[in-house]
Write a protein that holds these residues in place. Structure first.
Motif, PDB file in Angstrom:
ATOM      1  N   TYR A   1     112.379  63.835 105.118  1.00  0.00           N
ATOM      2  CA  TYR A   1     111.410  64.243 104.102  1.00  0.00           C
ATOM      3  C   TYR A   1     111.158  63.144 103.075  1.00  0.00           C
ATOM      4  O   TYR A   1     110.007  62.880 102.693  1.00  0.00           O
ATOM      5  N   TRP A   2     112.216  62.507 102.595  1.00  0.00           N
ATOM      6  CA  TRP A   2     112.081  61.506 101.536  1.00  0.00           C
ATOM      7  C   TRP A   2     111.263  60.293 101.977  1.00  0.00           C
ATOM      8  O   TRP A   2     110.327  59.900 101.286  1.00  0.00           O
ATOM      9  N   PRO A   3     111.560  59.678 103.138  1.00  0.00           N
ATOM     10  CA  PRO A   3     110.728  58.542 103.537  1.00  0.00           C
ATOM     11  C   PRO A   3     109.271  58.920 103.792  1.00  0.00           C
ATOM     12  O   PRO A   3     108.365  58.130 103.494  1.00  0.00           O
ATOM     13  N   ILE A   4     109.032  60.115 104.308  1.00  0.00           N
ATOM     14  CA  ILE A   4     107.646  60.552 104.521  1.00  0.00           C
ATOM     15  C   ILE A   4     106.930  60.714 103.187  1.00  0.00           C
ATOM     16  O   ILE A   4     105.765  60.300 103.030  1.00  0.00           O
ATOM     17  N   MET A   5     107.604  61.302 102.205  1.00  0.00           N
ATOM     18  CA  MET A   5     107.001  61.449 100.879  1.00  0.00           C
ATOM     19  C   MET A   5     106.676  60.081 100.270  1.00  0.00           C
ATOM     20  O   MET A   5     105.582  59.873  99.719  1.00  0.00           O
ATOM     21  N   LEU A   6     107.623  59.147 100.370  1.00  0.00           N
ATOM     22  CA  LEU A   6     107.387  57.814  99.809  1.00  0.00           C
ATOM     23  C   LEU A   6     106.229  57.117 100.516  1.00  0.00           C
ATOM     24  O   LEU A   6     105.392  56.461  99.872  1.00  0.00           O
ATOM     25  N   HIS A   7     106.183  57.254 101.837  1.00  0.00           N
ATOM     26  CA  HIS A   7     105.095  56.649 102.607  1.00  0.00           C
ATOM     27  C   HIS A   7     103.750  57.235 102.187  1.00  0.00           C
ATOM     28  O   HIS A   7     102.754  56.503 102.041  1.00  0.00           O
ATOM     29  N   ALA A   8     103.729  58.552 101.971  1.00  0.00           N
ATOM     30  CA  ALA A   8     102.486  59.200 101.536  1.00  0.00           C
ATOM     31  C   ALA A   8     102.070  58.733 100.145  1.00  0.00           C
ATOM     32  O   ALA A   8     100.885  58.727  99.814  1.00  0.00           O
ATOM     33  N   LEU A   9     103.040  58.344  99.319  1.00  0.00           N
ATOM     34  CA  LEU A   9     102.743  57.808  97.988  1.00  0.00           C
ATOM     35  C   LEU A   9     102.391  56.323  98.020  1.00  0.00           C
ATOM     36  O   LEU A   9     102.030  55.744  96.992  1.00  0.00           O
ATOM     37  N   GLY A  10     102.546  55.693  99.183  1.00  0.00           N
ATOM     38  CA  GLY A  10     102.267  54.258  99.300  1.00  0.00           C
ATOM     39  C   GLY A  10     103.368  53.390  98.731  1.00  0.00           C
ATOM     40  O   GLY A  10     103.111  52.250  98.322  1.00  0.00           O
ATOM     41  N   LEU A  11     104.596  53.907  98.707  1.00  0.00           N
ATOM     42  CA  LEU A  11     105.721  53.176  98.128  1.00  0.00           C
ATOM     43  C   LEU A  11     106.672  52.685  99.212  1.00  0.00           C
ATOM     44  O   LEU A  11     106.815  53.329 100.260  1.00  0.00           O
ATOM     45  N   PRO A  12     107.362  51.575  98.967  1.00  0.00           N
ATOM     46  CA  PRO A  12     108.368  51.101  99.931  1.00  0.00           C
ATOM     47  C   PRO A  12     109.555  52.050  99.991  1.00  0.00           C
ATOM     48  O   PRO A  12     109.855  52.761  99.024  1.00  0.00           O
ATOM     49  N   LEU A  13     110.222  52.064 101.131  1.00  0.00           N
ATOM     50  CA  LEU A  13     111.359  52.945 101.343  1.00  0.00           C
ATOM     51  C   LEU A  13     112.653  52.294 100.883  1.00  0.00           C
ATOM     52  O   LEU A  13     112.738  51.062 100.781  1.00  0.00           O
ATOM     53  N   PRO A  14     113.683  53.091 100.594  1.00  0.00           N
ATOM     54  CA  PRO A  14     114.991  52.508 100.267  1.00  0.00           C
ATOM     55  C   PRO A  14     115.458  51.591 101.395  1.00  0.00           C
ATOM     56  O   PRO A  14     115.157  51.832 102.569  1.00  0.00           O
ATOM     57  N   LYS A  15     116.201  50.570 101.027  1.00  0.00           N
ATOM     58  CA  LYS A  15     116.703  49.658 102.057  1.00  0.00           C
ATOM     59  C   LYS A  15     117.729  50.342 102.950  1.00  0.00           C
ATOM     60  O   LYS A  15     117.822  50.048 104.138  1.00  0.00           O
ATOM     61  N   GLU A  16     118.499  51.248 102.365  1.00  0.00           N
ATOM     62  CA  GLU A  16     119.536  51.921 103.152  1.00  0.00           C
ATOM     63  C   GLU A  16     119.851  53.288 102.557  1.00  0.00           C
ATOM     64  O   GLU A  16     119.973  53.433 101.342  1.00  0.00           O
ATOM     65  N   VAL A  17     119.977  54.283 103.431  1.00  0.00           N
ATOM     66  CA  VAL A  17     120.538  55.583 103.062  1.00  0.00           C
ATOM     67  C   VAL A  17     121.877  55.683 103.775  1.00  0.00           C
ATOM     68  O   VAL A  17     121.950  55.576 105.001  1.00  0.00           O
ATOM     69  N   LEU A  18     122.941  55.849 103.008  1.00  0.00           N
ATOM     70  CA  LEU A  18     124.286  55.909 103.575  1.00  0.00           C
ATOM     71  C   LEU A  18     124.775  57.353 103.527  1.00  0.00           C
ATOM     72  O   LEU A  18     125.020  57.898 102.462  1.00  0.00           O
ATOM     73  N   GLY A  19     124.881  57.965 104.703  1.00  0.00           N
ATOM     74  CA  GLY A  19     125.339  59.345 104.796  1.00  0.00           C
ATOM     75  C   GLY A  19     126.821  59.403 105.097  1.00  0.00           C
ATOM     76  O   GLY A  19     127.236  59.289 106.244  1.00  0.00           O
ATOM     77  N   HIS A  20     127.623  59.553 104.047  1.00  0.00           N
ATOM     78  CA  HIS A  20     129.075  59.526 104.251  1.00  0.00           C
ATOM     79  C   HIS A  20     129.594  60.874 104.726  1.00  0.00           C
ATOM     80  O   HIS A  20     128.917  61.902 104.635  1.00  0.00           O
ATOM     81  N   GLY A  21     130.832  60.876 105.229  1.00  0.00           N
ATOM     82  CA  GLY A  21     131.459  62.111 105.687  1.00  0.00           C
ATOM     83  C   GLY A  21     131.989  62.932 104.526  1.00  0.00           C
ATOM     84  O   GLY A  21     131.820  62.595 103.357  1.00  0.00           O
ATOM     85  N   TRP A  22     132.636  64.019 104.873  1.00  0.00           N
ATOM     86  CA  TRP A  22     133.210  64.917 103.874  1.00  0.00           C
ATOM     87  C   TRP A  22     134.684  64.627 103.671  1.00  0.00           C
ATOM     88  O   TRP A  22     135.383  64.180 104.591  1.00  0.00           O
ATOM     89  N   LEU A  23     135.158  64.895 102.473  1.00  0.00           N
ATOM     90  CA  LEU A  23     136.589  64.948 102.218  1.00  0.00           C
ATOM     91  C   LEU A  23     137.005  66.391 102.487  1.00  0.00           C
ATOM     92  O   LEU A  23     136.651  67.294 101.734  1.00  0.00           O
ATOM     93  N   VAL A  24     137.708  66.593 103.581  1.00  0.00           N
ATOM     94  CA  VAL A  24     138.018  67.948 104.020  1.00  0.00           C
ATOM     95  C   VAL A  24     139.507  68.236 103.881  1.00  0.00           C
ATOM     96  O   VAL A  24     140.336  67.330 103.797  1.00  0.00           O
ATOM     97  N   MET A  25     139.820  69.500 103.863  1.00  0.00           N
ATOM     98  CA  MET A  25     141.211  69.936 103.903  1.00  0.00           C
ATOM     99  C   MET A  25     141.601  70.178 105.362  1.00  0.00           C
ATOM    100  O   MET A  25     140.761  70.112 106.260  1.00  0.00           O
ATOM    101  N   LYS A  26     142.870  70.464 105.600  1.00  0.00           N
ATOM    102  CA  LYS A  26     143.308  70.709 106.970  1.00  0.00           C
ATOM    103  C   LYS A  26     142.589  71.894 107.597  1.00  0.00           C
ATOM    104  O   LYS A  26     142.418  71.947 108.818  1.00  0.00           O
ATOM    105  N   ASN A  27     142.165  72.853 106.768  1.00  0.00           N
ATOM    106  CA  ASN A  27     141.471  74.034 107.281  1.00  0.00           C
ATOM    107  C   ASN A  27     139.959  73.955 107.086  1.00  0.00           C
ATOM    108  O   ASN A  27     139.266  74.949 107.053  1.00  0.00           O
ATOM    109  N   GLY A  28     139.436  72.731 106.969  1.00  0.00           N
ATOM    110  CA  GLY A  28     137.993  72.560 106.904  1.00  0.00           C
ATOM    111  C   GLY A  28     137.512  72.032 105.566  1.00  0.00           C
ATOM    112  O   GLY A  28     138.299  71.607 104.716  1.00  0.00           O
ATOM    113  N   LYS A  29     136.183  72.033 105.393  1.00  0.00           N
ATOM    114  CA  LYS A  29     135.567  71.496 104.190  1.00  0.00           C
ATOM    115  C   LYS A  29     136.034  72.252 102.952  1.00  0.00           C
ATOM    116  O   LYS A  29     136.248  73.459 102.991  1.00  0.00           O
ATOM    117  N   MET A  30     136.198  71.500 101.834  1.00  0.00           N
ATOM    118  CA  MET A  30     136.551  72.157 100.579  1.00  0.00           C
ATOM    119  C   MET A  30     135.475  73.173 100.207  1.00  0.00           C
ATOM    120  O   MET A  30     134.288  72.861 100.198  1.00  0.00           O
TER     121      MET A  30
END
Length: 675
Positions: A287-316
């Protein structure tokens, strides 16, 4: 005069519907460490964080508390800012989506989309999760509820939250119009989404099946930015929330094209890194890059999608009662211990598993033993052998060259890893130097040099220890905000050296160390502290019921296994297509206790995603990353827990009842057919 290099990094804006926990804190500490690193290189840095303050859930929370929406939000913003101050977050701006300038520009952005024909009015009928602020089709639900006649009457989103049926007039953004452009952008800019395995998820799960237009307004509540000219509609979360990354810099489409925007925007946009948790990667990379493209703006150089810090029984999760809050850890163990754990324990791109034992061991072994003891021994020996004064380096010991080479390599490795926001690997580079310096003491044995009267060698050893600690302190400053200054203070060094231009040999001699070293990190009583941290986690009241369910399922599995396997003929077997695949990443699914989501290189351009129910036997999925496995390639794709599984990984059960993934030799290429 050369213009300074710029660096713009953003965190997600946090939803202030409750107290932030350790997982939210990880994202912000990660961003702060990157910002501090680039400042230490002499760059102009802008770190943005903030809060996402509109939506139905906020309105409900305010009503429950007996406050107006803005009074409730003011209190939450103060609380979050207090937490970031406690964690020493060096942000440059804290944006709130209720800020007047942001709301005004969001309306201008919406109007521009309308004028350009990217938004149209229609009617939405479907399932909506208040907690997620997200719409879902029936096929996207992780669980579906049906009545006696089979009619769908409800369900759960992939997050596990309940959904409700919504039918209302809404405005839609024509996302489908830009699907081809986005795929082409991905192809030309493979660095846009990191880790790269997440790009395959976006393509496979959301774009290739057909990118749907996005509902961007609501009428069932009014706590939001009104649509200009149609005020009964409020602008739904993603246009509002995502725009913060540019409104914070002063962007306004009414000001004209890029060159006519404010100086702050022109200086820092596009963002260099946008940090997000993996659960909101889709919104930031579709959604974000499409919105920026529609606005005529350059896109972020990088989107970093990190993992979760989880407990032994799953996500906090507060509903599970397994949440750890950073304030409690900081008050007992200190800020640097918490920051170090977060930045060191999270593998890049994958989930990190928090456990009391791991936290205590990190503090004791890494911080108290390796680093703290090194400083303590060095200061004590300089006092004993050099009357407290740091002598000059004279290169009279055989091991000098290796220690210096290790230090220079640590500097290079640290810089390259931090440039990629790989903090765990960057800190490992520092600890490589710390371990080598401790070994240097064992090799040179300063006490023996003193007894033998080898003054030049003894001076040289002390100088090398001080020089190594100086480099260590410099490299640690993006991660630990207190200890580096304490190291320099105990060494008698007036200034914490900058990372830019850092050299081992640049030790200033003649400084006087403190007379008595102070432990940086006191050793913890393992049993007592593990018990304390374990006590912070509430018991899951659903545990007994789940345990009974697991027993029943296990009995059913045993009964099935006792039945004689049905024989098949050769032609049936020949229908199976078995190929080799190399595992690129593995992540836990938040709404499943059993499934691991694997991204696999199968020799094709995009690879494939496979879900397997082996989480019990692989609590750390990263142990299989890089391994070659056998996959059933022509198994019909199936949706499980809201995700697509495109095949099966072959496993075996050993005599102990443990499930083991069948591994192939590493020299077998991905995609190789197995006969």
């Amino acid at each position: 005069m050369t213009e300074k290099k710029k660096f713009y990094i953003t965190t997600p804006i946090y939803y202030p519907s409750g107290k932030l926990q350790l997982g939210n804190t990880y994202t912000t500490v990660l961003a702060d460490s990157a910002a501090r690193f680039h400042r230490a290189l002499g760059e102009d840095v802008f770190l943005l964080t903030g809060t996402d303050e509109h939506g139905q859930k906020i309105q409900q929370k305010a009503q429950e508390s007996g406050k107006s929406e803005i009074d409730y939000l003011d209190e939450m913003a103060v609380s979050i800012k207090k937490l970031w101050k406690l964690m020493d977050i060096s942000y440059d701006k804290f944006i709130r989506t209720t800020d007047d300038y942001h709301e005004r520009v969001v309306q201008h952005i919406f109007k521009k989309f309308m004028d350009e024909g990217d938004i149209y009015k229609g009617e939405y009928v479907g399932w909506y999760s208040v907690s997620d602020e997200e719409y879902f089709t029936e096929s996207q639900l992780a669980e579906v509820y049906r009545d006696d006649k089979g009619k769908v009457v409800g369900g759960k989103a992939p997050s596990g939250h309940e959904v409700q049926l919504v039918k209302e007039a809404t405005y839609f953004f024509k996302m489908s119009k830009y699907a081809g452009w986005l795929l082409d952008y991905y192809k030309k800019h493979p660095e846009f989404l990191q880790p790269s395995s997440r790009m395959n998820e976006m393509i496979t799960n959301f774009i290739q099946p057909g990118l749907e237009d996005l509902a961007v307004t609501r009428t069932s509540f009014n706590w939001g930015v009104p649509v200009p000219g149609d005020e009964k509609h409020v602008i739904y979360v993603w246009i509002d929330a995502l725009s913060n990354y540019i409104t914070a810099l002063g962007y306004d489409p009414d000001l004209g094209d890029f060159d006519q925007q404010p100086e702050l925007f022109k200086k820092f946009w596009p963002a260099d890194v946008q940090l997000v948790g993996k659960e909101i990667v889709r919104f930031h990379t579709i959604y974000w890059p499409i919105m920026l493209h529609a606005l005529g703006l350059p896109l972020p150089k990088e989107v970093l999608g990190h993992g979760w810090l989880v407990m032994k029984n799953g996500k906090m999760s507060k509903s599970k009662g397994n949440v750890i809050y950073p304030e409690t850890l900081e008050s007992r163990y200190g800020l640097d211990a918490v920051r170090y754990y977060l930045l060191r324990s999270m593998p890049f791109g994958n989930d990190g598993v928090f456990s009391p034992e791991d936290f205590v061991n990190r503090v004791n072994f890494d911080l108290a033993n390796d680093l703290g003891n090194l400083l303590n021994r060095t200061v004590s020996m300089i006092n004993r052998y050099e009357t407290g004064l740091i002598p000059p380096i004279n290169h009279s010991i055989e091991q000098d060259a290796d220690l210096e080479a290790t230090a220079e390599q640590a500097i290079d490795d640290f810089k390259s890893e931090m440039a990629e926001v790989h903090t765990a690997d960057a800190l490992e580079a520092v600890w490589t130097l710390i371990r080598r310096t401790n070994k240097y003491i064992d090799e040179t044995q300063p006490w023996s040099l003193d007894k033998q009267g080898k003054k030049a060698e003894l001076d040289d050893a002390m100088a090398h220890l001080a020089a190594s600690l100086r480099v260590i302190a410099a490299l640690l400053q993006p991660a630990l905000t207190q200890s580096p200054n304490k190291i320099c203070q105990q060494l008698g060094l007036a200034v914490l050296p900058a990372i830019a231009g850092l050299k081992f040999a640049d030790l200033l001699t003649g400084g006087k160390v403190v007379e008595r070293p102070t432990p940086l990190f006191p050793r913890l009583d393992v049993e007592a502290e593990v018990a304390f941290i374990s006590g912070l986690v509430k018991k899951d009241t659903k545990g007994k019921g789940r345990a009974h369910m697991e027993v029943a399922k296990e009995k059913a599995r045993q009964a099935d296994s006792e039945q004689k396997a049905e024989e098949i003929n050769y032609d049936d077997f020949a229908k199976l297509q078995l190929i080799a695949g190399k595992i690129k990443s593995g992540d836990f699914l938040a709404n499943s206790k059993k499934l691991i989501k694997w991204q696999i290189d199968d020799g094709s351009d995009h690879g494939r995603q496979i879900l397997s129910g082996i989480r019990e036997w692989y609590p750390d999925p990263s142990v299989l990353v890089g391994k070659t496995v056998v996959i059933v390639a022509n198994l019909q794709a199936k949706k499980m827990a809201g995700e697509i599984s495109q095949g099966m990984i072959l496993c075996a059960e050993n005599a102990d009842g443990n499930v083991i993934v069948t591994e192939l030799p590493d020299n077998i290429e991905a995609g190789a057919v197995i006969n």
